[in-house]
Design a protein around this motif. Structure first.
Motif, PDB file in Angstrom:
ATOM      1  N   ASP A   2      19.983   3.851 -14.095  1.00 43.58           N
ATOM      2  CA  ASP A   2      20.876   3.784 -12.857  1.00 43.58           C
ATOM      3  C   ASP A   2      20.535   3.014 -11.722  1.00 43.58           C
ATOM      4  OD1 ASP A   2      22.047   5.943 -14.461  1.00 43.58           O
ATOM      5  OD2 ASP A   2      21.246   7.481 -13.629  1.00 43.58           O
ATOM      6  N   VAL A   3      19.326   2.354 -12.024  1.00 46.96           N
ATOM      7  CA  VAL A   3      19.003   1.353 -10.953  1.00 46.96           C
ATOM      8  C   VAL A   3      19.709   0.308 -10.685  1.00 46.96           C
ATOM      9  CG1 VAL A   3      16.775   0.334  -9.749  1.00 46.96           C
ATOM     10  CG2 VAL A   3      16.732   2.725 -10.922  1.00 46.96           C
ATOM     11  N   MET A   4      19.468  -0.718 -11.979  1.00 49.18           N
ATOM     12  CA  MET A   4      19.924  -1.926 -12.003  1.00 49.18           C
ATOM     13  C   MET A   4      20.196  -2.206 -13.436  1.00 49.18           C
ATOM     14  SD  MET A   4      17.159  -4.556 -10.920  1.00 49.18           S
ATOM     15  CE  MET A   4      17.173  -4.304  -9.213  1.00 49.18           C
ATOM     16  N   ALA A   5      20.615  -3.516 -13.869  1.00 49.12           N
ATOM     17  CA  ALA A   5      20.621  -3.980 -15.256  1.00 49.12           C
ATOM     18  C   ALA A   5      19.610  -4.275 -16.016  1.00 49.12           C
ATOM     19  CB  ALA A   5      21.856  -4.582 -15.439  1.00 49.12           C
ATOM     20  N   PHE A   6      18.324  -4.043 -15.259  1.00 52.53           N
ATOM     21  CA  PHE A   6      17.077  -4.686 -15.749  1.00 52.53           C
ATOM     22  C   PHE A   6      16.104  -3.532 -15.559  1.00 52.53           C
ATOM     23  CE2 PHE A   6      19.250  -8.563 -13.955  1.00 52.53           C
ATOM     24  CZ  PHE A   6      19.391  -9.267 -15.311  1.00 52.53           C
ATOM     25  N   VAL A   7      15.061  -3.753 -16.377  1.00 53.92           N
ATOM     26  CA  VAL A   7      13.948  -2.842 -16.288  1.00 53.92           C
ATOM     27  C   VAL A   7      13.098  -2.873 -14.874  1.00 53.92           C
ATOM     28  CG1 VAL A   7      11.545  -2.176 -17.223  1.00 53.92           C
ATOM     29  CG2 VAL A   7      13.328  -2.711 -18.786  1.00 53.92           C
ATOM     30  N   THR A   8      12.922  -1.727 -14.278  1.00 56.85           N
ATOM     31  CA  THR A   8      12.281  -1.496 -13.121  1.00 56.85           C
ATOM     32  C   THR A   8      11.010  -0.549 -13.167  1.00 56.85           C
ATOM     33  OG1 THR A   8      13.816   0.180 -12.263  1.00 56.85           O
ATOM     34  CG2 THR A   8      14.318  -2.065 -11.750  1.00 56.85           C
ATOM     35  N   ILE A   9      10.138  -0.404 -12.025  1.00 58.29           N
ATOM     36  CA  ILE A   9       9.214   0.405 -12.113  1.00 58.29           C
ATOM     37  C   ILE A   9       9.152   1.130 -10.650  1.00 58.29           C
ATOM     38  CG2 ILE A   9       7.349  -1.404 -11.077  1.00 58.29           C
ATOM     39  CD1 ILE A   9       5.752  -0.245 -13.402  1.00 58.29           C
ATOM     40  N   SER A  10       8.711   2.298 -10.584  1.00 58.94           N
ATOM     41  CA  SER A  10       8.272   3.080  -9.437  1.00 58.94           C
ATOM     42  C   SER A  10       6.765   3.052  -9.227  1.00 58.94           C
ATOM     43  CB  SER A  10       8.884   4.590  -9.529  1.00 58.94           C
ATOM     44  OG  SER A  10      10.448   4.268  -9.423  1.00 58.94           O
ATOM     45  N   ALA A  11       6.401   2.974  -8.034  1.00 57.09           N
ATOM     46  CA  ALA A  11       4.923   3.099  -7.563  1.00 57.09           C
ATOM     47  C   ALA A  11       4.724   4.101  -6.494  1.00 57.09           C
ATOM     48  CB  ALA A  11       4.682   1.578  -7.220  1.00 57.09           C
ATOM     49  N   GLY A  12       3.548   4.665  -6.803  1.00 57.17           N
ATOM     50  CA  GLY A  12       2.897   5.604  -5.644  1.00 57.17           C
ATOM     51  C   GLY A  12       1.555   5.227  -5.557  1.00 57.17           C
ATOM     52  N   LEU A  13       1.250   4.784  -4.106  1.00 55.54           N
ATOM     53  CA  LEU A  13      -0.044   4.443  -3.754  1.00 55.54           C
ATOM     54  C   LEU A  13      -0.605   5.330  -2.701  1.00 55.54           C
ATOM     55  CD1 LEU A  13      -1.990   2.140  -2.986  1.00 55.54           C
ATOM     56  CD2 LEU A  13      -0.471   1.285  -1.268  1.00 55.54           C
ATOM     57  N   ALA A  14      -1.952   5.315  -2.723  1.00 55.62           N
ATOM     58  CA  ALA A  14      -2.947   6.025  -1.965  1.00 55.62           C
ATOM     59  C   ALA A  14      -4.217   5.345  -1.641  1.00 55.62           C
ATOM     60  CB  ALA A  14      -3.327   7.561  -2.595  1.00 55.62           C
ATOM     61  N   SER A  15      -4.221   5.313  -0.504  1.00 53.93           N
ATOM     62  CA  SER A  15      -5.750   4.617   0.243  1.00 53.93           C
ATOM     63  C   SER A  15      -6.498   5.717   0.855  1.00 53.93           C
ATOM     64  CB  SER A  15      -5.400   3.204   0.912  1.00 53.93           C
ATOM     65  OG  SER A  15      -4.521   2.447   0.054  1.00 53.93           O
ATOM     66  N   VAL A  16      -7.946   5.332   0.922  1.00 51.13           N
ATOM     67  CA  VAL A  16      -8.747   6.175   1.635  1.00 51.13           C
ATOM     68  C   VAL A  16      -9.858   5.358   1.888  1.00 51.13           C
ATOM     69  CG1 VAL A  16      -9.917   7.427  -0.106  1.00 51.13           C
ATOM     70  CG2 VAL A  16      -9.628   8.464   2.060  1.00 51.13           C
ATOM     71  N   ASN A  17     -10.503   5.795   2.849  1.00 49.92           N
ATOM     72  CA  ASN A  17     -12.155   5.337   3.030  1.00 49.92           C
ATOM     73  C   ASN A  17     -13.109   6.578   2.631  1.00 49.92           C
ATOM     74  OD1 ASN A  17     -12.828   2.788   4.491  1.00 49.92           O
ATOM     75  ND2 ASN A  17     -10.871   3.635   5.575  1.00 49.92           N
ATOM     76  N   PRO A  18     -13.400   6.715   1.292  1.00 47.96           N
ATOM     77  CA  PRO A  18     -14.075   7.838   0.833  1.00 47.96           C
ATOM     78  C   PRO A  18     -15.447   8.083   1.582  1.00 47.96           C
ATOM     79  CG  PRO A  18     -14.320   5.642  -0.726  1.00 47.96           C
ATOM     80  CD  PRO A  18     -13.684   5.341   0.506  1.00 47.96           C
ATOM     81  N   SER A  19     -15.739   9.439   1.206  1.00 54.73           N
ATOM     82  CA  SER A  19     -17.061   9.978   2.001  1.00 54.73           C
ATOM     83  C   SER A  19     -17.618  10.842   0.959  1.00 54.73           C
ATOM     84  CB  SER A  19     -16.886  10.666   3.048  1.00 54.73           C
ATOM     85  OG  SER A  19     -15.768  11.870   2.754  1.00 54.73           O
TER      86      SER A  19
END
Length: 315
Positions: free
Chosen positions: A262-279
């Motif tokens: 339902d996005v477009m006529a080609f394969v696509t990908i969804s992404a979730g990103l999380a970043s942190v300065n860990p302790s």
């Protein structure tokens, strides 16, 4: 195909040997004997040997037993107690035949003993045998941590390496980022094109992700089904966001037809990103869970997109 390529990539051309002895003459003898076949590194005491072992990750250590400050037994015990060095092959070198000491050495984790004065033929043969065994063991272990379909790491490899990356970033006070990725409408893809074509699609997507996440200490792993996860140590929010968007764009650039999307006529990908300065007081799983929530948001908001969060801004 991917297994064969992987095997060729991981088999070392030359092994690395660390010579540890407080007597320079003994180091020179072994260096001259082994230098043509191995990359040789040297340490003069136990403390230096432990530090070098962590830095260069040798295949084999030829370790003198009688040394000041830390004996060879002390060094062996410490190396075997550290997850970073526990797999190194240790061969003790000694000027005395003492059955009790050999028993102790084997109990501590050594694989063999070489006696002084050095016999060149026996020494080279024993080292070659142990190096061959280590290569075989390393190869089997690496294959066990490889996703056979896509050629990237599997989930078990992620679960082993992620805590190490996290601890490194905590100690070094460096940021770390996690990217969760999911191919859009992949079930529809399989239903329309068949599972064989689906496997081909997964391989192409995995290669595209790996081409964007390719530093030696980064990790790309198949998390399950059509889902992938990337671990980026020493990568802040802005840097990780740039990489994540590159991944999403690279999947579109593959132009793999997908009539069921339902996005477009080609394969696509969804992404979730999380970043942190860990302790030290943070739970490392929180970062993964947060990235997964961002992936869910990306799907809710239309897919073929990146949703990202810098956890430092909310902690």
């Amino acid at each position: 195909m991917f297994i064969d390529e992987y095997v060729s990539a991981v088999l070392p051309i030359r092994g690395k040997i660390l010579l540890v002895d407080d007597q320079v003459v003994n180091i020179k003898i072994l260096h001259q004997l082994l230098n043509d076949d191995y990359d040789i590194h040297m340490a003069r005491d136990g403390v230096q040997a432990i530090d070098m072992c962590k830095k260069i990750q040798p295949d084999i250590i030829l370790l003198d037993i009688e040394m000041p400050t830390l004996s060879g037994f002390d060094v062996c015990e410490r190396l075997k107690a550290d997850p970073l060095t526990q797999d190194v092959v240790i061969i003790f070198v000694t000027g005395h035949f003492d059955e009790e000491k050999e028993v102790k050495g084997f109990q501590l984790g050594a694989v063999d003993f070489i006696h002084k004065p050095i016999n060149p033929v026996i020494t080279k043969a024993r080292i070659k045998n142990q190096f061959t065994l280590k290569c075989q063991s390393d190869l089997l272990r690496k294959i066990a941590l490889l996703d056979g379909l896509t050629g990237v790491a599997n989930r078990r490899k992620f679960e082993e390496s992620y805590p190490q990356s996290w601890l490194y970033c905590v100690r070094a006070k460096q940021p770390i980022s996690i990217i969760m990725l999911d191919i859009d409408y992949f079930k529809r893809y399989n239903d329309h094109y068949g599972h064989s074509q689906g496997d081909t699609c997964l391989r192409s997507v995995a290669q595209a992700i790996s081409s964007r996440v390719n530093r030696p200490y980064d990790l790309v792993a198949r998390f399950g089904g059509e889902e992938f996860i990337c671990v980026l140590p020493d990568t802040d929010y802005d840097g990780a966001l740039f990489v994540t968007q590159q991944i999403v764009d690279s999947i579109i650039a593959l132009k793999i037809p997908h009539q069921g999307s339902d996005v477009m006529a080609f394969v696509t990908i969804s992404a979730g990103l999380a970043s942190v300065n860990p302790s030290q007081d943070m739970d490392l799983q929180t970062l993964v869970e947060t990235a997964d929530k961002q992936l869910y948001r990306a799907k809710e908001n239309g897919r073929n997109r990146v949703e990202a969060i810098n956890m430092d801004s909310i902690l």
